[in-house]
Motif scaffolding. Structure first.
Motif, PDB file in Angstrom:
ATOM      1  N   ARG A   1      39.303  40.421  32.352  1.00 43.59           N
ATOM      2  CA  ARG A   1      38.840  40.135  30.980  1.00 43.59           C
ATOM      3  C   ARG A   1      38.538  38.658  30.804  1.00 43.59           C
ATOM      4  NH1 ARG A   1      42.922  42.473  26.708  1.00 43.59           N
ATOM      5  NH2 ARG A   1      41.288  41.577  25.361  1.00 43.59           N
ATOM      6  N   ASN A   2      39.353  37.787  31.409  1.00 48.69           N
ATOM      7  CA  ASN A   2      39.190  36.347  31.215  1.00 48.69           C
ATOM      8  C   ASN A   2      38.539  35.712  32.430  1.00 48.69           C
ATOM      9  OD1 ASN A   2      40.606  36.375  28.681  1.00 48.69           O
ATOM     10  ND2 ASN A   2      42.520  36.574  29.863  1.00 48.69           N
ATOM     11  N   THR A   3      37.770  34.654  32.221  1.00 50.80           N
ATOM     12  CA  THR A   3      37.099  33.932  33.296  1.00 50.80           C
ATOM     13  C   THR A   3      38.125  33.288  34.220  1.00 50.80           C
ATOM     14  OG1 THR A   3      35.158  33.523  31.933  1.00 50.80           O
ATOM     15  CG2 THR A   3      35.494  32.057  33.821  1.00 50.80           C
ATOM     16  N   GLN A   4      37.877  33.402  35.521  1.00 49.07           N
ATOM     17  CA  GLN A   4      38.804  32.855  36.516  1.00 49.07           C
ATOM     18  C   GLN A   4      38.050  32.003  37.528  1.00 49.07           C
ATOM     19  OE1 GLN A   4      41.072  35.942  38.380  1.00 49.07           O
ATOM     20  NE2 GLN A   4      41.869  36.775  36.453  1.00 49.07           N
ATOM     21  N   THR A   5      38.670  30.886  37.889  1.00 50.30           N
ATOM     22  CA  THR A   5      38.174  30.034  38.980  1.00 50.30           C
ATOM     23  C   THR A   5      39.236  30.001  40.066  1.00 50.30           C
ATOM     24  OG1 THR A   5      36.849  28.668  37.500  1.00 50.30           O
ATOM     25  CG2 THR A   5      37.386  27.730  39.649  1.00 50.30           C
ATOM     26  N   PHE A   6      38.839  30.272  41.297  1.00 55.09           N
ATOM     27  CA  PHE A   6      39.801  30.368  42.392  1.00 55.09           C
ATOM     28  C   PHE A   6      39.119  29.945  43.690  1.00 55.09           C
ATOM     29  CE2 PHE A   6      37.847  34.461  41.532  1.00 55.09           C
ATOM     30  CZ  PHE A   6      37.322  34.827  42.761  1.00 55.09           C
ATOM     31  N   PRO A   7      39.921  29.608  44.726  1.00 53.27           N
ATOM     32  CA  PRO A   7      39.331  29.167  45.995  1.00 53.27           C
ATOM     33  C   PRO A   7      38.874  30.348  46.840  1.00 53.27           C
ATOM     34  CG  PRO A   7      41.710  29.068  46.126  1.00 53.27           C
ATOM     35  CD  PRO A   7      41.388  29.466  44.719  1.00 53.27           C
ATOM     36  N   VAL A   8      37.787  30.141  47.582  1.00 56.82           N
ATOM     37  CA  VAL A   8      37.382  31.059  48.649  1.00 56.82           C
ATOM     38  C   VAL A   8      37.356  30.247  49.934  1.00 56.82           C
ATOM     39  CG1 VAL A   8      36.078  32.617  47.180  1.00 56.82           C
ATOM     40  CG2 VAL A   8      34.912  30.664  48.211  1.00 56.82           C
ATOM     41  N   ARG A   9      37.787  30.881  51.021  1.00 54.93           N
ATOM     42  CA  ARG A   9      37.980  30.168  52.283  1.00 54.93           C
ATOM     43  C   ARG A   9      37.364  30.985  53.409  1.00 54.93           C
ATOM     44  NH1 ARG A   9      41.881  26.371  53.977  1.00 54.93           N
ATOM     45  NH2 ARG A   9      42.501  26.508  56.150  1.00 54.93           N
ATOM     46  N   VAL A  10      36.559  30.324  54.254  1.00 52.89           N
ATOM     47  CA  VAL A  10      36.010  30.960  55.441  1.00 52.89           C
ATOM     48  C   VAL A  10      36.695  30.333  56.648  1.00 52.89           C
ATOM     49  CG1 VAL A  10      33.960  31.418  56.821  1.00 52.89           C
ATOM     50  CG2 VAL A  10      33.811  31.417  54.320  1.00 52.89           C
ATOM     51  N   GLU A  11      37.290  31.174  57.483  1.00 57.27           N
ATOM     52  CA  GLU A  11      38.054  30.689  58.626  1.00 57.27           C
ATOM     53  C   GLU A  11      37.480  31.227  59.929  1.00 57.27           C
ATOM     54  OE1 GLU A  11      42.067  31.916  58.106  1.00 57.27           O
ATOM     55  OE2 GLU A  11      42.536  30.382  56.617  1.00 57.27           O
ATOM     56  N   THR A  12      37.543  30.386  60.963  1.00 55.04           N
ATOM     57  CA  THR A  12      37.332  30.823  62.334  1.00 55.04           C
ATOM     58  C   THR A  12      38.643  30.622  63.087  1.00 55.04           C
ATOM     59  OG1 THR A  12      36.675  28.682  63.259  1.00 55.04           O
ATOM     60  CG2 THR A  12      34.953  30.011  62.201  1.00 55.04           C
ATOM     61  N   ARG A  13      38.614  30.841  64.368  1.00 53.40           N
ATOM     62  CA  ARG A  13      39.812  30.639  65.184  1.00 53.40           C
ATOM     63  C   ARG A  13      40.291  29.189  65.131  1.00 53.40           C
ATOM     64  NH1 ARG A  13      39.188  32.199  71.378  1.00 53.40           N
ATOM     65  NH2 ARG A  13      38.459  34.091  70.331  1.00 53.40           N
ATOM     66  N   HIS A  14      39.356  28.257  64.910  1.00 52.42           N
ATOM     67  CA  HIS A  14      39.696  26.843  65.047  1.00 52.42           C
ATOM     68  C   HIS A  14      39.621  26.051  63.756  1.00 52.42           C
ATOM     69  CE1 HIS A  14      37.960  27.812  69.191  1.00 52.42           C
ATOM     70  NE2 HIS A  14      39.267  27.760  69.323  1.00 52.42           N
ATOM     71  N   THR A  15      38.722  26.413  62.851  1.00 49.29           N
ATOM     72  CA  THR A  15      38.508  25.585  61.664  1.00 49.29           C
ATOM     73  C   THR A  15      38.370  26.475  60.435  1.00 49.29           C
ATOM     74  OG1 THR A  15      36.106  25.560  61.994  1.00 49.29           O
ATOM     75  CG2 THR A  15      37.386  23.752  62.966  1.00 49.29           C
ATOM     76  N   ALA A  16      38.321  25.818  59.277  1.00 45.94           N
ATOM     77  CA  ALA A  16      38.161  26.537  58.016  1.00 45.94           C
ATOM     78  C   ALA A  16      37.403  25.663  57.037  1.00 45.94           C
ATOM     79  CB  ALA A  16      39.521  26.934  57.448  1.00 45.94           C
TER      80      ALA A  16
ATOM     81  N   VAL B   1      35.123  29.050  43.307  1.00 46.72           N
ATOM     82  CA  VAL B   1      34.114  29.895  42.668  1.00 46.72           C
ATOM     83  C   VAL B   1      34.648  30.363  41.326  1.00 46.72           C
ATOM     84  CG1 VAL B   1      33.122  30.662  44.850  1.00 46.72           C
ATOM     85  CG2 VAL B   1      34.979  31.982  43.804  1.00 46.72           C
ATOM     86  N   THR B   2      33.734  30.798  40.487  1.00 45.90           N
ATOM     87  CA  THR B   2      34.100  31.270  39.154  1.00 45.90           C
ATOM     88  C   THR B   2      33.600  32.683  38.947  1.00 45.90           C
ATOM     89  OG1 THR B   2      34.058  29.040  38.226  1.00 45.90           O
ATOM     90  CG2 THR B   2      33.840  30.869  36.683  1.00 45.90           C
ATOM     91  N   VAL B   3      34.485  33.539  38.432  1.00 39.45           N
ATOM     92  CA  VAL B   3      34.133  34.897  38.014  1.00 39.45           C
ATOM     93  C   VAL B   3      34.273  34.955  36.498  1.00 39.45           C
ATOM     94  CG1 VAL B   3      34.759  37.334  38.122  1.00 39.45           C
ATOM     95  CG2 VAL B   3      34.847  35.933  40.184  1.00 39.45           C
ATOM     96  N   ILE B   4      33.186  35.352  35.808  1.00 36.73           N
ATOM     97  CA  ILE B   4      33.163  35.374  34.347  1.00 36.73           C
ATOM     98  C   ILE B   4      33.797  36.668  33.854  1.00 36.73           C
ATOM     99  CG2 ILE B   4      31.684  35.304  32.314  1.00 36.73           C
ATOM    100  CD1 ILE B   4      29.598  33.891  34.097  1.00 36.73           C
ATOM    101  N   GLY B   5      34.850  36.536  33.067  1.00 30.09           N
ATOM    102  CA  GLY B   5      35.562  37.701  32.545  1.00 30.09           C
ATOM    103  C   GLY B   5      34.718  38.494  31.565  1.00 30.09           C
ATOM    104  N   THR B   6      35.079  39.765  31.388  1.00 35.02           N
ATOM    105  CA  THR B   6      34.294  40.631  30.495  1.00 35.02           C
ATOM    106  C   THR B   6      34.347  40.158  29.048  1.00 35.02           C
ATOM    107  OG1 THR B   6      36.240  42.078  30.292  1.00 35.02           O
ATOM    108  CG2 THR B   6      34.602  42.640  31.974  1.00 35.02           C
ATOM    109  N   ASP B   7      35.441  39.497  28.648  1.00 34.69           N
ATOM    110  CA  ASP B   7      35.541  38.985  27.275  1.00 34.69           C
ATOM    111  C   ASP B   7      34.769  37.697  27.094  1.00 34.69           C
ATOM    112  OD1 ASP B   7      37.152  41.106  26.753  1.00 34.69           O
ATOM    113  OD2 ASP B   7      39.023  39.951  26.547  1.00 34.69           O
ATOM    114  N   ASP B   8      34.317  37.071  28.201  1.00 34.47           N
ATOM    115  CA  ASP B   8      33.657  35.765  28.125  1.00 34.47           C
ATOM    116  C   ASP B   8      32.168  35.843  28.403  1.00 34.47           C
ATOM    117  OD1 ASP B   8      36.041  34.465  27.577  1.00 34.47           O
ATOM    118  OD2 ASP B   8      36.511  34.224  29.722  1.00 34.47           O
ATOM    119  N   GLU B   9      31.612  37.039  28.577  1.00 35.51           N
ATOM    120  CA  GLU B   9      30.181  37.155  28.818  1.00 35.51           C
ATOM    121  C   GLU B   9      29.422  36.621  27.614  1.00 35.51           C
ATOM    122  OE1 GLU B   9      29.021  41.034  29.956  1.00 35.51           O
ATOM    123  OE2 GLU B   9      30.394  41.146  31.661  1.00 35.51           O
TER     124      GLU B   9
END
Length: 543
Positions: free
Chosen positions: A304-319, A324-332
């Motif tokens: 329902r509420n807008t959320q900002t959170f980390p996204v991480r791409v990893e390999t065997r050695h590095t990351a 990113v932000t996902v807009i909540g249904t109450d915040d459209e």
């Protein structure tokens, strides 16, 4: 039987000697090894012969021969072909099996140099030589990790002269270093990507040579070296509405040697959230030295509420990580405060004001009001904030800052501006208070570099991380070196390391992992007060 054996060396297929031309400088050959005209060796012993050519010429057209009774031979090709080619100094290797007296001669352009070799049981013994590699054969490292090969030499006559480093399969000359006395210990350090002989499974050799030409050779195997799988996030489709697919684009780069690595298989994992959750993965094959763009995605939760959170791409050695932000249904239809530009007044000196300037834009469809925060450090701390309100389509610039701590040594760390809808970060440098007018610190400064781990390990087993610590400063000091694990960083081990200025030490840190049910991939960091290095490791699940 008296004999005369001719061998044509590098750069010439002509057996006849060439006369010095009119107007050319007279060619001279001067003995380098052995340094004197007379030398002695025990039966079965080996000698190295080297002459300096003046004026120099490359490649040298030289001939070698040996006169004397009994079995003896001199070889100007391997193992010193590449050394001759690199330096222009005619160099050969000889073995003398039977007692007697021999004359070894080298000739080039009408000039000659010669040595008298006495082979007798009472001649000095060959020097002793051992060589080791760190990391050793049991380790697996990447092309960006450092290798140190150490040669230890002893000579009872006390006339050690030089160590020749060679790749041990093709006898390719790598480097040489002068030594002296009866005992010596020298190192050769390189990154694994430059040590192609180890990548191919070849050994490395150290030829220990005395001033009178006596020589011994030792060799060592090196670690397994795999191509580095590097990754960076190139973009996302955020912000997205709750329930829609979030797509993260990443660029995979394979840092390796195409001769030995060829196509490299790499798996990329997408991990999201403050409580990290694995949501997608893909495996690709990329040719060493090339890059590949991949897309990872997952369907966001219907929040329902807008959320900002980390996204991480990893390999065997590095990351690589971004927010990113996902807009909540109450915040459209509501406003979204995004960070479009970030700058600082860094570098500053410890104790001075660090100012961070950010450009903010309302990219949503309605008005927005947010508290904008300045967060600093590897252990994130909010140091300043400001309330910002914008109508749809408006932009503004905010300045946030704080008084830095008066650190003694230089300190580099991230600063981040976050709005609740978006964030942006960059690394800043704060100079230590003890810097002199040239910007150099006279204090100790410990640099750390991870050289290997024993990952992957099973959950509940000991995870070990090995690192090199170097004092880059001008004074001796002791500092704590810590092992920090996890995305919510936790110090799990530490060592106090004392080092003179300019010296290096190797430390091993570790801890007993948690017996997880599913595979867990996370960062491990080794840090000093002045530096840090991070690797990504995997603990295998027990389920």
């Amino acid at each position: 039987m008296r004999r005369r054996e001719y061998v044509t060396a590098v750069g010439s297929s002509v057996g006849a000697l060439t006369a010095t031309g009119i107007g050319q400088a007279q060619r001279r050959l001067e003995r380098v090894l052995p340094a004197d005209s007379d030398t002695a060796v025990r039966p079965g012993g080996e000698l190295v012969f080297e002459a300096a050519a003046t004026p120099g010429f490359d490649p040298p057209a030289t001939e070698w021969w040996i006169d004397g009774d009994g079995a003896a031979e001199v070889a100007p090709a391997a193992p010193f072909w590449s050394y001759t080619h690199r330096t222009g100094n005619p160099t050969a290797h000889g073995q003398f099996d039977e007692p007697g007296t021999y004359e070894v001669v080298v000739a080039a352009d009408g000039a000659t140099a010669s040595w008298r070799v006495t082979v007798a049981d009472d001649a000095p013994a060959a020097p002793s030589a051992t060589v080791t590699c760190d990391p050793g054969p049991a380790a697996t490292i990447t092309t960006r990790d450092e290798l140190t090969v150490t040669a230890t030499a002893t000579d009872d006559s006390g006339v050690l002269e030089r160590v020749f480093w060679q790749e041990g399969r093709n006898a390719t000359y790598v480097d040489s270093v002068d030594i002296s006395g009866a005992d010596a210990r020298v190192t050769y350090t390189t990154t694994a990507g430059d040590a192609i002989w180890f990548i191919g499974g070849y050994p490395m050799m150290a030829w220990v040579v005395c001033r009178d030409g006596r020589v011994s050779v030792a060799r060592t195997e090196g670690p397994s070296i795999e191509a580095m799988r590097d990754v960076r996030i190139t973009g996302t489709n955020a912000p997205v509405r709750a329930g829609e697919d979030l797509v993260v684009d990443a660029e995979l780069e394979i840092d390796g040697d195409s001769t030995y690595h060829g196509f490299v298989e790499a798996t990329l994992e997408l991990i999201v959230g403050h409580d990290p959750t694995h949501v997608d993965s893909t495996t690709v094959e990329v040719f060493a030295g090339q890059t590949e763009t991949v897309s990872l995605e997952f369907t966001t939760a219907t929040v329902r509420n807008t959320q900002t959170f980390p996204v991480r791409v990893e390999t065997r050695h590095t990351a690589a990580e971004t927010d990113v932000t996902v807009i909540g249904t109450d915040d459209e239809g509501a406003g979204q405060l995004t960070v479009t530009n970030l700058s600082t007044n860094a570098p500053v000196t410890g104790g001075d004001w660090l100012e961070v300037t950010a450009t903010l834009a309302n990219t949503g469809e309605g008005p927005v009001s947010r508290e904008v925060e300045l967060v600093v450090g590897h252990d994130p701390t909010t140091v300043d904030s400001q309330q910002v309100a914008l109508d749809a389509g408006e932009t503004t610039t905010v300045s946030l800052g704080y008084e830095t701590y008066p650190v003694v040594n230089d300190d580099e760390f991230p600063v981040r501006v976050r709005t609740g809808d978006d964030s942006a970060s960059r690394s800043v440098l704060v100079y230590g208070r003890d810097r002199d007018g040239n910007g150099e610190s006279g204090e100790a400064r410990f640099s750390v570099s991870i050289t290997g781990t024993n990952a992957p390990v099973d959950g509940g087993d000991w995870l070990e991380v090995t690192a090199t610590v170097e004092n880059l400063g001008d004074t001796a000091a002791s500092h704590d070196v810590e092992l920090v694990v996890g995305r919510s960083p936790e110090v799990v081990d530490s060592r106090t390391v004392g080092l003179p200025a300019g010296q290096t030490a190797t430390v091993s840190l570790g801890y007993e992992t948690y017996p997880v049910t599913n595979d867990d991939t996370f960062p491990v960091t080794v840090r000093s007060p002045h530096s840090s290095d991070t690797r990504t490791v995997t603990v295998r699940g027990t389920g």
